[in-house]
Structure formats: structure tokens, C-alpha cells
Design an enzyme around this catalytic site. Structure first.
Site, PDB file in Angstrom:
ATOM      1  N   SER A  47      -6.894  -4.353   0.994  1.00 10.25           N
ATOM      2  CA  SER A  47      -5.798  -4.773   0.131  1.00 10.25           C
ATOM      3  C   SER A  47      -5.050  -3.568  -0.427  1.00 10.25           C
ATOM      4  O   SER A  47      -5.245  -2.440   0.016  1.00 10.25           O
ATOM      5  CB  SER A  47      -6.356  -5.621  -1.015  1.00 10.25           C
ATOM      6  OG  SER A  47      -7.469  -4.965  -1.596  1.00 10.25           O
ATOM      7  N   GLN A  48      -4.210  -3.822  -1.425  1.00 10.26           N
ATOM      8  CA  GLN A  48      -3.411  -2.781  -2.064  1.00 10.26           C
ATOM      9  C   GLN A  48      -3.347  -3.036  -3.562  1.00 10.26           C
ATOM     10  O   GLN A  48      -3.326  -4.191  -4.008  1.00 10.26           O
ATOM     11  CB  GLN A  48      -1.996  -2.772  -1.476  1.00 10.26           C
ATOM     12  CG  GLN A  48      -1.042  -1.770  -2.089  1.00 10.26           C
ATOM     13  CD  GLN A  48       0.337  -1.836  -1.446  1.00 10.26           C
ATOM     14  OE1 GLN A  48       0.479  -2.094  -0.266  1.00 10.26           O
ATOM     15  NE2 GLN A  48       1.362  -1.611  -2.237  1.00 10.26           N
TER      16      GLN A  48
END
Length: 205
Positions: free
Chosen positions: A174-175
């Protein structure tokens, strides 16, 4: 090692299936399948780990909200932003970068592009956690990716946080973006490795 509670289903289900296949099944294929399930459970133990850390102390520090690799450092007329990519090998829980009060938690449904895609932080599913203190407004943005199908926030509007308090988790790669006031002196750059609650993202200038 402690793990976050959201990881329990990902650990217990494949573990139980693996044990059933190994001890109640018959044949080489079922045995191998059982071993693979147990290995998957062990990987999830590692993925959802919650290691003990020592929160970096100091006046006017803004700490990393996540573990990972800096994708981009940018600024505009209103704010400065640091974007961080979290691989499946990084710790995936997030921490508050500052002391402050949660003023808003907003969930935005969206797509599941790869976290490395330039538009992922705009169009992907995300949680926006806004925290304010006397020095300004900060926003931690949890961004889902192609594997990360769920952003989980552990805080709500009105919560008072200390720097390093746990605020959420993202399931798989993810980020995480941190939006900061314009007057912050950024201390990280692209490709830096950062650690949640430890790495200094910036200082108040």
C-alpha cells in the site's frame, strides 16, 4: 512478537486448514497443500507484526507515520507532502506523526491500482486522518493498493493523540501520504527508508 488484531483471521484460517489437511487428509498433494497453508499463516504473522519501538523524542519533530520507502517529496502553495510506498515486507500499522487532536476521519471508496502508480493516491480507496495542533493541520492518508484491499482506522474525531500513537493499519502492500503545513523543513528524500514513529520527516521551521 505482538501482532495487530486485524491479522488474526489471516493467520488462524490458513493455519487451521493446513493442520486439517496434514493430519486428517491423505496423500502427498494434501500434505503439500497443508504445508503451504501453514507457510501462508506464518507469513501473515510476519506481515501483521507489531514490533516494539522507541519513539523518537524532541521538540518540533514530525515523525514518519509508517514504515516503507519514500516515493516522492513535493510541495504546493498550501502544503508539503511526503508519499511512502509500503511493500509486503514492511510493518503495516500507522502511527501519529505529531501530538494533536483528530478533527476528521474520512473514508473514500475508490480503485485498487498499484501503489506505485502516480495517480494511486488520488483514485484508490483511502482513509484521510486529519490531526491538528498549535502548529497546524496534518493529514495522514492511508491508500489501498492492488493487494491492499482495506484501510483500517483506529481513531475517530475528537481523539487526542501523542506522537507515535497507533492510528491504523493497511492490509498488504500500500501507500501512506503525510500532508504537512508549508512551514515544515523536510528531512527525507526520495528512496529513503523510513520507520514509523522513529524517522524524522520534518521539523518546524
Amino acid at each position: 512478537m505482538p501482532i495487530v488484531k486485524e491479522g488474526l483471521p489471516f493467520i488462524l484460517i490458513p493455519l487451521l486448514i493446513g493442520l486439517v489437511l496434514i493430519f486428517a487428509g491423505s496423500g502427498r498433494i494434501l500434505f503439500i497443500a497443508g504445508i503451504l497453508c501453514i507457510l501462508a499463516a506464518l507469513f501473515c504473522v510476519y506481515f501483521f507484526r507489531d514490533p516494539a519501538i522507541e519513539i523518537t523524542q524532541g521538540e518540533g519533530l514530525i515523525l514518519s507515520p509508517c514504515n516503507g520507502t519514500v516515493l516522492e517529496v513535493s510541495e504546493n502553495e498550501k502544503e508539503k507532502v511526503v508519499r511512502v510506498f509500503l511493500s509486503v515486507l514492511d510493518v503495516h500499522l500507522q502511527r501519529s506523526p505529531i501530538d494533536g487532536k483528530v478533527t476528521n476521519v474520512e473514508y473514500k471508496p475508490g480503485k485498487f491500482l498499484k501503489a506505485m502508480e502516480p495517480e494511486a493516491h488520488i483514485v484508490n480507496e483511502q482513509n484521510l486522518i486529519t490531526i491538528e495542533n498549535e502548529n497546524g493541520t496534518y493529514m495522514v492518508k492511508q491508500v489501498a493498493g492492488i493487494l491492499a484491499r482495506r484501510c483500517v482506522s483506529w481513531v475517530k474525531a475528537g481523539d487526542v493523540l501523542k506522537t507515535g500513537d497507533k492510528i491504523g493499519v493497511i492490509k498488504f502492500s500500500s501507500q501512506v501520504d503525510l500532508h504537512m503545513p508549508k512551514n515544515i523543513d523536510i528531512k527525507v528524500k526520495k528512496d529513503d527508508k523510513v520507520v514509523s514513529g522513529v524517522t524524522v520527516f520534518g521539523t518546524i521551521s
